[in-house]
Write an enzyme that holds these catalytic residues in place. Structure first.
Site, PDB file in Angstrom:
ATOM      1  N   GLY A  17      16.157  19.261 -10.015  1.00 22.14           N
ATOM      2  CA  GLY A  17      14.823  19.661  -9.594  1.00 22.14           C
ATOM      3  C   GLY A  17      14.516  19.209  -8.177  1.00 22.14           C
ATOM      4  O   GLY A  17      14.890  18.114  -7.769  1.00 22.14           O
ATOM      5  N   GLU A  72       0.834  -1.207   0.000  1.00 22.80           N
ATOM      6  CA  GLU A  72       0.000   0.000   0.000  1.00 22.80           C
ATOM      7  C   GLU A  72       0.867   1.256   0.000  1.00 22.80           C
ATOM      8  O   GLU A  72       0.811   2.093   0.902  1.00 22.80           O
ATOM      9  CB  GLU A  72      -0.966  -0.003   1.185  1.00 22.80           C
ATOM     10  CG  GLU A  72      -2.073  -1.025   1.065  1.00 22.80           C
ATOM     11  CD  GLU A  72      -2.923  -0.842  -0.199  1.00 22.80           C
ATOM     12  OE1 GLU A  72      -3.020   0.291  -0.721  1.00 22.80           O
ATOM     13  OE2 GLU A  72      -3.477  -1.851  -0.692  1.00 22.80           O
ATOM     14  N   ASP A 120      18.852  18.171 -20.879  1.00 26.09           N
ATOM     15  CA  ASP A 120      18.286  17.040 -20.151  1.00 26.09           C
ATOM     16  C   ASP A 120      19.154  15.818 -20.442  1.00 26.09           C
ATOM     17  O   ASP A 120      19.407  15.490 -21.606  1.00 26.09           O
ATOM     18  CB  ASP A 120      16.848  16.781 -20.588  1.00 26.09           C
ATOM     19  CG  ASP A 120      16.199  15.674 -19.783  1.00 26.09           C
ATOM     20  OD1 ASP A 120      15.642  15.962 -18.717  1.00 26.09           O
ATOM     21  OD2 ASP A 120      16.273  14.501 -20.220  1.00 26.09           O
TER      22      ASP A 120
END
Length: 674
Positions: free
Chosen positions: A470, A151, A379
């Protein structure tokens, strides 16, 4: 022996946790999942699921298999300590009691002993740890071969500010010979779902396909929608009439017909590959291939024989009725626990086709009028570096200038040499006749080439190359701080290292989203070229903004809608550069000086409005500092300017004399906004 084979031979459904106490026979869609969990070539298995698909039983079988058959150390995390205690008492202990094979490797069976506690079970040749996931200390001081997170979406996204739970758990298997991570969860809120994020990172995602009993075409069982040519259909409010519409032949399939053919089913990937029941992978051509290192499965309640299709429709109708009354809690639960999908709530997205429609007919690699400064962002992928060049003008007006691919192993020098040549030596022609070079560059240090990026930024600092990363959560600013990083490259360590700059990615994406809503060219407008590829537009629009209300207020997060987002990521880092260079704080005099060098003021007004003149005269009134920052280089001095014909009945406009330096001429591209 695979896990599928072991479970079929040894596993048992205990009375405490099953409707029927009996020997276990895996359902067809479970078999390949079990086989993949036990495949040593596969490092990560993710499972986005609904309720009633047997995930807990598969995890229990895996724990028994790795303890009994492969003798490997394991660790399982539940969201909280209470969840851990309940799992051990109601699921694990009954399994250890009823699966007779486990007594061969578990001497402390039924004994009050330190080797048999709620936190750990010591088997012959291995140890299994069971912990709650709330505290960061729960992820320390263990080294194992297999980890499970049950979960996952119920865990804290950032465990005591030390990182995501799957990242912390992954550190526990880094030294293993055959590392294995198994995660599964019922998803929750779009944009905040950890299992959905892992699914997007997987090398391939798989849905269980069955053959239509009418046309033999294969398809997934889907919920569909009222106007969709596939999925569940029923008459009025008669749930008993529920059928599944085949997307190939349009036949309506009953649940009995589905169960008659589900043994022939197989897992079908979004890359065209397939997985058979025994875990054999085949590519789109049907050839046997090695499995990916990271795979994700998606399955929901309709696949389970334990739930009737009529009951699923009844549940939906009841939830829909409540939603019409203003209470969407039941509809949210239906989407999460029955469909196995995230709940979107308040969500905003940009459509790729809309972006393409608003694109303008200016060429790439040529700097349009009004664009005065070029910034590049990179990138980094394992096999390439993608570089976007963005242009900026007054008022944060933006232009797409170029997008290039540099293929090669990003751990090696060759590809970075080509990137450096492009960033430093490329001169982009401006429509005014001058040339611009790239003023600064930001390189993403995420991924597997982190130290190579650090080194690239360090040795090229004089070219204004910045290493960035980031910060997707908890950011406070677009420029979200910096840290000094030691370099460990080819066996060398440097005391001073390089500065790693943190980017508040969600804040940048909020800003970019706002700029995309500006409808008229001018301050804040984003100009997109029609020369960009369809894939570029899909990447640029490949995220959605989701908002979640919490006790601390609303939280906003951008979530990927597809795996590849390089175009969007590059735009984010370019905007970070804009803020890092404080372009928005530059005074008008600074922009005037820059404009004087890039777009000389003695150009014809009509020539500026219609396109680039053939040549431009060099000016001597621009401060040297602006030229050094921008790298603008006037072309050869011309003896005159070509004039454009004026509208009908007007005389051609001659070249204008050079204006005095203290008087400023308003450019045609600014006439509408002043």
């Amino acid at each position: 022996m695979s896990l599928d084979e072991w479970a079929s031979k040894h596993f048992y459904l205990s009375a405490e946790s099953s409707y029927v106490e009996q020997a276990w026979r895996p359902w067809p869609f479970q078999r390949a999942i079990l086989a993949c969990i036990s495949n040593d070539d596969i490092r990560a298995v993710d499972f986005r699921k609904s309720a009633r698909v047997g995930y807990t039983k598969m995890i229990l079988a895996a724990i028994g298999y790795f303890a009994h058959h492969k003798r490997r150390n394991q660790a399982l995390w539940q969201p909280t300590d209470d969840d851990r205690d309940e799992f051990v008492k109601t699921e694990l202990d009954p399994m250890l009691r009823d699966v007779k094979a486990m007594r061969e490797v578990f001497p402390a069976y039924l004994a009050r002993h330190k080797d048999n506690t709620l936190q750990a079970k010591k088997f012959l040749g291995s140890m299994s740890h069971f912990r709650g996931g709330k505290a960061a200390k729960s992820y320390r001081r263990i080294s194992v071969d297999v980890v499970y997170l049950d979960e996952l979406d119920a865990f804290d996204a950032d465990v005591e500010k030390e990182g995501a739970p799957d990242v912390l758990a992954g550190k526990r298997i880094e030294g293993a010979t055959f590392p294995k991570m198994v995660t599964g969860s019922t998803p929750k809120l779009k944009g905040f779902s950890l299992i959905e994020a892992r699914e997007m990172q997987a090398d391939a995602r798989y849905d269980y396909h069955v053959h239509c009993p009418h046309c033999d075409g294969h398809h997934a069982i889907t919920w569909g929608g009222k106007d969709e040519p596939h999925g569940f259909k029923w008459t009025g409010r008669d749930a008993e009439s529920a059928r599944h519409l085949c997307p190939h032949c349009g036949a309506l399939i009953t649940q009995a017909e589905y169960l008659a053919v589900w043994e022939r089913g197989f897992w079908y990937g979004d890359d065209g590959s397939t997985i058979e029941h025994d875990g054999v992978f085949r590519n789109a051509a049907g050839e046997r291939v090695l499995p990916p290192r990271h795979i994700a499965f998606r399955v929901w309640t309709a696949y389970s024989p334990a739930a009737s299709w009529a009951d699923i429709v009844k549940e939906f109708l009841a939830a829909y009725d409540k939603a019409q009354e203003g209470d969407d809690s039941k509809l949210k639960a239906f989407r999460n626990t029955t469909l196995g999908e995230t709940w979107e709530g308040e969500i905003e997205r940009t459509d790729a086709e809309e972006l393409k429609h608003r694109a303008e007919p200016f060429r790439l690699a040529v700097v349009p009028w009004g664009c005065l400064l070029l910034l590049a962002s990179c990138d980094t992928q394992d096999n390439r570096v993608e570089v976007s060049v963005w242009g900026f003008g007054r008022g944060s007006e933006m232009w797409t200038i170029d997008h290039q691919f540099f293929f090669g192993n990003t751990q090696e020098d060759e590809v970075w040499d080509r990137v450096l040549t492009y960033l430093v030596e490329t001169r982009f022609p401006h429509v005014s006749g001058t040339e611009l070079k790239i003023a600064a560059s930001a390189v993403d240090s995420g991924g597997h080439s982190t130290h190579r990026v650090y080194e690239f930024a360090r040795v090229n600092a004089r070219h204004k190359v910045f290493a960035v990363k980031g910060r997707p959560t908890g950011e406070r600013n677009i420029r979200d701080g910096a840290s000094q990083v030691d370099i460990d490259w080819r066996g060398k360590r440097r005391k001073k290292g390089v500065t790693l700059w943190w980017v508040g990615t969600n804040l940048v994406k909020d800003l970019l989203h706002g700029r995309l809503e500006v409808e008229k060219p001018g301050p804040g407008y984003v100009h997109l070229s029609r020369d960009l590829s369809d894939e570029w537009f899909r990447q640029f629009a490949g995220e959605a903004r989701a908002t979640r209300k919490t006790q601390f207020g609303s939280q906003t997060r951008w979530v990927a809608q597809r795996k590849r987002l390089e175009a969007k990521d590059c735009a984010v880092y370019a905007i970070w550069l804009e803020h890092h260079m404080e372009l928005r704080r530059r005074p008008e005099a600074w922009w005037d000086a820059l404009e004087e060098q890039v777009q000389p003021r003695n150009l014809s007004l009509f020539a500026m409005a219609d396109g680039p003149p053939d040549m431009a005269q060099e000016t001597d009134s621009t401060p040297a500092s602006a030229g050094l920052l921008l790298g603008a280089q006037p072309t050869q001095e011309a003896s005159g300017l070509l004039a454009r014909e004026a509208p009908p009945a007007a005389e051609p406009v001659a070249a204008r004399p050079r204006q005095p330096a203290q008087r400023r001429v308003i450019r045609s591209s600014y006439l509408k906004r002043r």
